[in-house]
Design a protein around this motif. Structure first.
Motif, PDB file in Angstrom:
ATOM      1  N   CYS A 145    -149.299 -58.027 -14.539  1.00  0.00           N
ATOM      2  CA  CYS A 145    -149.907 -56.934 -14.880  1.00  0.00           C
ATOM      3  C   CYS A 145    -151.191 -56.823 -14.627  1.00  0.00           C
ATOM      4  O   CYS A 145    -151.885 -57.948 -15.020  1.00  0.00           O
ATOM      5  CB  CYS A 145    -149.629 -56.527 -16.313  1.00  0.00           C
ATOM      6  N   ALA A 146    -151.778 -55.876 -13.813  1.00  0.00           N
ATOM      7  CA  ALA A 146    -153.414 -55.860 -13.659  1.00  0.00           C
ATOM      8  C   ALA A 146    -153.735 -54.569 -14.508  1.00  0.00           C
ATOM      9  O   ALA A 146    -153.226 -53.672 -14.261  1.00  0.00           O
ATOM     10  CB  ALA A 146    -153.362 -55.566 -12.140  1.00  0.00           C
ATOM     11  N   VAL A 147    -154.832 -55.031 -15.219  1.00  0.00           N
ATOM     12  CA  VAL A 147    -155.315 -53.959 -16.181  1.00  0.00           C
ATOM     13  C   VAL A 147    -156.970 -53.970 -15.766  1.00  0.00           C
ATOM     14  O   VAL A 147    -157.514 -54.825 -15.681  1.00  0.00           O
ATOM     15  CB  VAL A 147    -155.216 -54.417 -17.732  1.00  0.00           C
TER      16      VAL A 147
ATOM     17  N   TYR B 270    -161.002 -56.460 -13.437  1.00  0.00           N
ATOM     18  CA  TYR B 270    -159.758 -56.853 -13.756  1.00  0.00           C
ATOM     19  C   TYR B 270    -159.420 -57.679 -14.700  1.00  0.00           C
ATOM     20  O   TYR B 270    -160.261 -58.787 -14.498  1.00  0.00           O
ATOM     21  CB  TYR B 270    -158.727 -56.926 -12.502  1.00  0.00           C
ATOM     22  N   VAL B 271    -158.396 -57.677 -15.625  1.00  0.00           N
ATOM     23  CA  VAL B 271    -157.855 -58.736 -16.173  1.00  0.00           C
ATOM     24  C   VAL B 271    -156.338 -58.962 -15.580  1.00  0.00           C
ATOM     25  O   VAL B 271    -155.667 -57.846 -15.801  1.00  0.00           O
ATOM     26  CB  VAL B 271    -157.669 -58.461 -17.803  1.00  0.00           C
ATOM     27  N   LEU B 272    -155.837 -60.032 -15.252  1.00  0.00           N
ATOM     28  CA  LEU B 272    -154.667 -60.320 -14.706  1.00  0.00           C
ATOM     29  C   LEU B 272    -153.749 -60.824 -15.782  1.00  0.00           C
ATOM     30  O   LEU B 272    -154.267 -61.811 -16.393  1.00  0.00           O
ATOM     31  CB  LEU B 272    -154.541 -61.097 -13.278  1.00  0.00           C
ATOM     32  N   ILE B 273    -152.712 -60.166 -15.982  1.00  0.00           N
ATOM     33  CA  ILE B 273    -151.621 -60.998 -17.265  1.00  0.00           C
ATOM     34  C   ILE B 273    -150.676 -61.339 -16.402  1.00  0.00           C
ATOM     35  O   ILE B 273    -149.780 -60.515 -15.391  1.00  0.00           O
ATOM     36  CB  ILE B 273    -151.233 -59.950 -18.139  1.00  0.00           C
ATOM     37  N   VAL B 274    -150.144 -62.620 -16.308  1.00  0.00           N
ATOM     38  CA  VAL B 274    -148.980 -63.314 -15.626  1.00  0.00           C
ATOM     39  C   VAL B 274    -148.119 -63.943 -16.420  1.00  0.00           C
ATOM     40  O   VAL B 274    -148.378 -64.745 -17.773  1.00  0.00           O
ATOM     41  CB  VAL B 274    -149.666 -64.396 -14.583  1.00  0.00           C
TER      42      VAL B 274
ATOM     43  N   ALA C 195    -152.794 -49.986 -16.453  1.00  0.00           N
ATOM     44  CA  ALA C 195    -152.045 -51.165 -16.416  1.00  0.00           C
ATOM     45  C   ALA C 195    -151.007 -51.013 -15.446  1.00  0.00           C
ATOM     46  O   ALA C 195    -149.916 -50.050 -15.499  1.00  0.00           O
ATOM     47  CB  ALA C 195    -151.406 -51.658 -17.866  1.00  0.00           C
ATOM     48  N   ILE C 196    -151.279 -51.807 -14.515  1.00  0.00           N
ATOM     49  CA  ILE C 196    -150.118 -51.742 -13.143  1.00  0.00           C
ATOM     50  C   ILE C 196    -149.270 -53.037 -13.057  1.00  0.00           C
ATOM     51  O   ILE C 196    -149.779 -54.242 -12.859  1.00  0.00           O
ATOM     52  CB  ILE C 196    -150.898 -51.541 -11.806  1.00  0.00           C
TER      53      ILE C 196
ATOM     54  N   LEU D 261    -151.986 -53.726 -23.505  1.00  0.00           N
ATOM     55  CA  LEU D 261    -151.789 -52.844 -22.740  1.00  0.00           C
ATOM     56  C   LEU D 261    -150.694 -53.403 -21.651  1.00  0.00           C
ATOM     57  O   LEU D 261    -149.917 -52.364 -21.161  1.00  0.00           O
ATOM     58  CB  LEU D 261    -153.084 -52.461 -21.940  1.00  0.00           C
ATOM     59  N   SER D 262    -150.723 -54.573 -21.287  1.00  0.00           N
ATOM     60  CA  SER D 262    -149.502 -55.091 -20.647  1.00  0.00           C
ATOM     61  C   SER D 262    -148.185 -54.936 -20.960  1.00  0.00           C
ATOM     62  O   SER D 262    -147.039 -54.944 -20.197  1.00  0.00           O
ATOM     63  CB  SER D 262    -150.125 -56.692 -19.984  1.00  0.00           C
ATOM     64  N   ALA D 263    -147.912 -54.978 -22.216  1.00  0.00           N
ATOM     65  CA  ALA D 263    -146.561 -55.003 -23.030  1.00  0.00           C
ATOM     66  C   ALA D 263    -145.872 -56.398 -22.540  1.00  0.00           C
ATOM     67  O   ALA D 263    -144.706 -56.543 -22.889  1.00  0.00           O
ATOM     68  CB  ALA D 263    -145.931 -53.676 -22.675  1.00  0.00           C
TER      69      ALA D 263
END
Length: 267
Positions: free
Chosen positions: A180-182, A209-213, A192-193, A119-121
């Motif tokens: 991105c915060a999902v 949340y799942v945080l993608i960095v 997804a922000i 979702l974060s792309a």
């Protein structure tokens, strides 16, 4: 047989036919929270003996699981959501079973951080999953610093009350990066922000949340070839005070300020 069964992370329809078959045929189901698991089991009219297996009783639960298996029973192990063991109870059980040569298998299914990564792309060719970070800030920053120089997308679980402090520490250790915060994955309010570590996530935090960095950028900084003292001194020579020089050098090297502070004492 002992089965570790993945369960939905939100939408109850996200369960496989094989998972339902195993749960229906199980003699006993070990659950992270029996009350929570009842919602899923009742939705599919599955009525079984339920026993608890959570982080506070895993060793005892492992012995009960083995006793049930040796008594000829089919056993299923589930967590509240997603795959057991992954940021959930079950690892102690797996280790115990492996050490005693007792066979077990996995019924795959929903997984929060992999769904969030899609979702974060953000780049998904190489990534690292770090789960929940330590509660203590010092331990948290030390863990983050070990991944600071890696060109890998980083994935974290975060409770809503921890999101802001996680992001603040990531910025302190990593510097500014895309993120991105999902949240609410597979649910009605799924979102997804995208944001940057510097600007943070200003909205009210609700849900898990799942945080993608993003990973570290590949860059050649000649100052990193210097000793820590020389690195700090180089910035001081540019007119920065010692405190700011340490901060800049720490960001260059992907470590915390406290790790470099000792090298500045005699400067």
């Amino acid at each position: 047989m002992i089965y570790f069964v993945a369960t939905p992370i939100g939408n109850l329809k996200d369960i496989s036919l094989r998972a339902l078959e195993v749960l229906r045929e199980a003699d006993v189901i070990f659950c992270e929270d029996t009350r929570h698991s009842l919602k899923l089991l009742n939705a599919y009219d599955i009525k079984k003996q339920l026993l608890s297996c959570h982080k506070f009783n895993e060793k005892e639960a492992a012995e009960k699981i083995i006793a049930a298996y040796e008594g000829g029973k089919q056993v299923a192990v589930i967590s509240d959501a997603g795959m057991p063991v992954i940021s959930d109870p079950g690892n102690v059980v797996c280790k115990t079973l492996s050490e005693r040569g007792i066979p077990y298998t996995v019924i795959p299914g929903a997984n929060a951080f992999l769904s969030a990564l899609v979702l974060s792309a953000m780049p998904a060719d190489r990534f690292a999953f770090l789960g929940f970070l330590p509660d203590k800030q010092g331990e948290r920053r030390r863990l983050l610093s070990t991944y600071a120089d890696l060109d890998l997308t980083l994935c974290f679980h975060a409770a809503p009350q921890d999101v802001d402090r996680y992001i603040a520490d990531m910025y302190e250790v990593f510097g500014d990066r895309p993120a991105c915060a999902v949240r609410e994955i597979t649910k009605i309010h799924e979102e997804a922000i995208h944001f940057t570590l510097k600007n943070g996530l200003p909205q009210e935090k609700k849900g898990e949340y799942v945080l993608i960095v993003g990973g570290a950028e590949k860059k050649d900084n000649p100052l990193n070839d210097l000793s820590p003292e020389e690195h700090i001194r180089a910035y001081m020579a540019e007119g920065l005070d010692k405190k700011e020089a340490v901060k800049r050098a720490a960001k260059d090297r992907g470590v915390t300020k406290s790790e470099l502070y000792k090298y500045s004492l005699d400067l």
